[in-house]
Design an enzyme around this catalytic site. Structure first.
Site, PDB file in Angstrom:
ATOM      1  N   MET A 195       2.660  -6.544-117.757  1.00  0.00           N
ATOM      2  CA  MET A 195       3.991  -6.440-118.342  1.00  0.00           C
ATOM      3  C   MET A 195       3.922  -6.565-119.855  1.00  0.00           C
ATOM      4  SD  MET A 195       7.083  -5.746-117.638  1.00  0.00           S
ATOM      5  CE  MET A 195       7.852  -6.188-116.076  1.00  0.00           C
ATOM      6  N   LYS A 247       3.275 -48.778-109.795  1.00  0.00           N
ATOM      7  CA  LYS A 247       2.328 -49.267-108.779  1.00  0.00           C
ATOM      8  C   LYS A 247       2.689 -50.659-108.258  1.00  0.00           C
ATOM      9  CE  LYS A 247      -2.653 -49.267-107.923  1.00  0.00           C
ATOM     10  NZ  LYS A 247      -3.987 -48.980-108.518  1.00  0.00           N
ATOM     11  N   GLU A 305      -2.063 -30.233-109.115  1.00  0.00           N
ATOM     12  CA  GLU A 305      -0.693 -30.688-108.847  1.00  0.00           C
ATOM     13  C   GLU A 305       0.342 -29.588-109.021  1.00  0.00           C
ATOM     14  OE1 GLU A 305      -2.846 -32.333-110.775  1.00  0.00           O
ATOM     15  OE2 GLU A 305      -2.960 -34.431-110.119  1.00  0.00           O
ATOM     16  N   PHE A 346      -3.674 -46.696-119.178  1.00  0.00           N
ATOM     17  CA  PHE A 346      -4.423 -45.565-118.634  1.00  0.00           C
ATOM     18  C   PHE A 346      -3.534 -44.742-117.698  1.00  0.00           C
ATOM     19  CE2 PHE A 346      -7.209 -43.788-115.260  1.00  0.00           C
ATOM     20  CZ  PHE A 346      -7.847 -42.847-116.048  1.00  0.00           C
ATOM     21  N   GLN A 347      -3.512 -43.449-117.920  1.00  0.00           N
ATOM     22  CA  GLN A 347      -2.705 -42.504-117.141  1.00  0.00           C
ATOM     23  C   GLN A 347      -1.218 -42.851-117.159  1.00  0.00           C
ATOM     24  OE1 GLN A 347      -4.647 -41.866-113.279  1.00  0.00           O
ATOM     25  NE2 GLN A 347      -5.853 -40.214-114.194  1.00  0.00           N
TER      26      GLN A 347
END
Lengths: 587, 192
Positions: free
Chosen positions: A491, A161, A49, A111-112
């Protein structure tokens, strides 16, 4: 027309003219992925993602249109937090849609589940949790309006949802009056009295410098800037975010200021008696020690975000407004004061009494000649990264889009490329997000398929997001990646060498692990390796001839090369270190 | 005081405090956005009070800010960038009518009860509950008056004490200083 919330969401994105979504589905966003099958919008399936977010950013950087990403709840949403923070720092218009658990499950540690509106509250311009499907078209319209107007920035829409699954009667807000944003009023035009005061300061200055920032690009003000600079004859520095906003080949261009800016750009600001800051924000990487920055300069500060005015440096004339509009207003005011197009002054006008800028320009030219950017490629010696950047620059069209990650390679790319056009430079400036380049380059190529897109990346950065080259191969997005492989987090290594007595702590990466060529090939790309200066040009030529898949070149570069000039962190810009020969470790 | 900490009642509120009245949309999470902004930018809050306004679409947040932690103008401009913030007005202490409410349960056995009740009478407070060994007092008034009262009852022994944080309106004989004017040409109407 009855639609589900999910259908309304996709239809709303279509109404906004969205042509591409970068995303990855999951449980909570599942309903929204179904209508994508019937939509004209292209969906690009990423492998992580974070990649979706940076692709959307790259797309937005080069097109000026908002980038759109869509991910699921929980980890899907948290994985896109870094791109949101990146876009917030660099004012990139981004619309991120996240799935959320059903409203009935919110707060139950389902969940999630992740409270992503809370998580991203401080790194988005605004965000919305939609609790009713009927709100979806309005919220989408609000989100695009907020993301793209005023100071652009990222926004997030969190869609549970059950909201996606419920039914609503379709409508589309036909005007801004239909939006519910009573507290949002971006202002674009400058205050007329401040405009006139700015014009008068400009005509009195003996050592003026235009300090052009990323706001020039966001406001699509590059042409206005050029007219302003040419009419006034005032030299221009372009910050890291503004590379390309003013052509590097222009006689008035001084290049990049700041911690790794060139001597003339840095020193011109230090000695200036007037800084005209246009869409720039006095970032610490530009100012160095603020109390010692440009001590003699009066400041005209133009920014669309009033909170930037006076945040770091008090402005003598502060103008809140859109850079393009305000620059045009200042040019008009200069005209009223007698400064004509081409820089000549009408007799008897304020402009006719203007100080001669010739001594200042002579001083700048002298600095440019005395302190150019330099590096030395030894015959048969280790390949210098700057040579690779120059070779890329010289063998690609001058409107090539260059994308960088963060670190030494980013500075070399900015220093040694020659930017002639706006929107040809894409990088992570404020946030300094390693791993930005590969996905941002993919997004840039999606946005401008007509242009050649080269990412100049470091080996450390590349390893963070390289998996998106699988996305690029699968989607036939022919980006080209030049890895300046010095086998170090370069760096950090440079700072440890200069400021930690060469005590190298956790910076070695190995040139061979991973094998970048095999890795590239495994991801469906063409992979090449270059170890000597002689091989550079032919490899680039070969890469340029490929147009059906991504190309990765592993340039094995000198691990000990450092980025110069350098202003040590927290030091005054007067203490700029021009090169390695100056003092022990530069101190 | 640590950045963005919330000062206790009776804290060193004085010339360095200003009252910022923020009208916000009455939507979920708006208080978190405002509080989060103060935390993120390192601005200090002395007190904060929230309540709906006469218009149900909006709430008013009254914040007493420490203007030594950040310039007031910067605080206001950052607040104005919040999309849910509809209006901001700023009051210097001398321009404001400020009030605060205190509830305190004070130890007051039969011997001390009379003294406490007398003190409450002097300050025009009210006794709202009486127990065998303690009484609960309500006092509304100007914050410095509340401070004085709190100091005077403290020796009796405070069981519990709660202050609301101040709310404020502009004094009628003076004009409200609004963002639109104090920010001058630079800050009229915030870009988001």
């Amino acid at each position: 027309m009855r639609l589900t919330g999910a259908q309304a969401l996709i239809k709303s994105l279509e109404m906004q003219g969205v042509e591409v979504i970068f995303g990855l589905p999951g449980g909570a966003i599942l309903p929204v992925y179904d209508p994508i099958l019937d939509s004209t919008i292209r969906h690009i399936l990423v492998r992580h993602e974070q990649g979706a977010g940076h692709m959307a950013e790259g797309y937005a950087h080069v097109t000026g249109r908002p980038g759109v990403a869509m991910v699921t709840s929980g980890p899907g949403a948290t994985n896109i937090v870094t791109p949101l923070a990146d876009a917030a720092m660099d004012s990139v218009p981004l619309v991120v849609v996240t799935g959320q658990v059903a409203t009935t499950a919110i707060g139950t540690d389902a969940f999630q589940e992740c409270p992503i509106t809370g998580v991203t509250m401080d790194i988005t311009k605004h965000n919305w949790l939609v609790t009713d499907a009927r709100d979806i078209p309005r919220v989408v319209a609000e989100a695009f309006h907020v993301a793209t107007t005023g100071r652009p920035g990222p926004v997030l829409i969190d869609v549970p949802k059950d909201v996606s699954n419920s039914q609503m009667d379709w409508y589309w807000p036909s005007s801004l009056d239909d939006l519910d944003l009573p507290g949002y009023r971006p202002r674009t035009e400058g205050d007329p009295s401040a405009i006139r005061a700015a014009a008068e300061l400009i005509l009195r200055a003996e050592r003026p410098v235009i300090y052009a920032g990323g706001g020039i690009l966001k406001a699509r003000a590059a042409d206005a800037l050029r007219e302003f600079a040419e009419r006034t004859g005032v030299p221009v520095v372009t910050t890291l975010m503004a590379r390309g906003a003013f052509p590097d080949s222009h006689p008035l261009c001084l290049g990049m200021p700041g911690m790794h800016g060139n001597y003339t750009a840095v020193t011109a600001m230090q000695h200036a008696d007037l800084l005209v800051a246009l869409g720039s924000r006095f970032d610490d990487r530009v100012t160095g020690k603020v109390s010692a920055f440009a001590p003699e300069a009066k400041v005209i500060h133009v920014d669309i975000d009033p909170a930037e005015l006076g945040k770091v440096r008090r402005a003598d004339v502060a103008i809140a407004g859109d850079c393009r509009i305000v620059i045009e207003e200042i040019v008009e005011a200069l005209g009223t004061l007698g400064l004509e197009s081409g820089g000549s002054a009408g007799s008897g006008t304020t402009a006719a009494d203007r100080p001669d800028l010739a001594p200042w320009k002579a001083q700048l030219s002298e600095w440019q000649q005395r302190f150019p950017l330099t590096y030395r490629q030894e015959e048969g010696g280790a390949l210098k990264p700057q040579l690779v950047v120059e070779a890329l620059r010289d063998s690609t069209p001058d409107d090539t889009i260059v994308v960088a990650g963060v670190g030494q390679h980013q500075m070399w790319a900015s220093q040694y490329w020659r930017f002639e056009h706006p929107y040809t430079w894409v990088n992570s400036g404020g946030a300094g997000t390693m791993g930005f380049a590969v996905p941002a380059a993919i997004g840039a190529k999606v946005g401008r398929p007509d242009k050649m897109v080269w990412a100049i990346d470091g080996d450390g950065c590349f390893q963070m997001t390289a998996q998106e080259l699988v996305t690029a191969s699968a989607e036939r997005i022919p980006v080209k990646i030049a890895i300046l492989n010095n086998a170090y987090l370069g760096m950090v290594r440079q700072w440890q060498e200069l400021f930690y007595e060469e005590r190298y702590s956790e910076v070695y990466l190995s040139p061979d692990l991973p094998d970048y060529v095999k890795w590239a090939e495994a991801m469906g790309c063409i992979g090449m390796r270059v170890e000597t200066a002689e091989e550079v040009a032919p490899a680039i030529e070969k890469a340029n001839s490929v147009d059906d898949r991504p190309v990765v070149i592993d340039f094995r570069t000198d691990a000990f090369e450092k980025v110069y000039p350098m202003v040590p962190s927290g030091a005054s810009n007067d203490d700029i270190i021009v090169g390695p020969s100056e003092g022990e470790g530069g101190r | 005081m640590a950045p963005s900490s919330i000062g206790g009642p009776g804290g060193p509120v004085g010339v360095r405090h200003h009252i910022v009245t923020v009208t916000v949309e009455n939507k979920a999470g708006v208080l978190a956005r405002v509080a989060g902004l103060f935390s993120r930018r390192g601005f200090n809050i002395f007190s904060l009070a929230v309540a709906p306004t006469d218009d149900e679409r909006f709430s008013r947040i009254t914040i007493v800010v420490d203007v030594e932690s950040a310039p007031l103008e910067q605080i206001i401009r950052q607040l104005d960038k919040l999309v849910n913030v509809v209006a901001i007005s700023e009051l210097a202490p001398e321009e404001a009518t400020e009030r605060e409410l205190l509830l305190a349960t004070v130890e007051a056995g039969p011997d001390e009860r009379g003294q406490v009740i007398q003190l409450v009478g002097v300050f025009e407070g009210r006794i709202v509950d009486v127990g065998r060994e303690a009484i609960t007092i309500m006092l509304a008034g100007a914050p410095n008056k509340i401070d004085d009262f709190e100091n005077l009852i403290r020796p009796f022994g405070i069981v519990e004490l709660q202050r609301t944080g101040r709310v404020a309106l502009p004094k009628l004989e003076r004009r409200t200083t609004r963002l639109r004017t104090i920010a001058g040409g630079a800050g009229e109407d915030g870009a988001g």
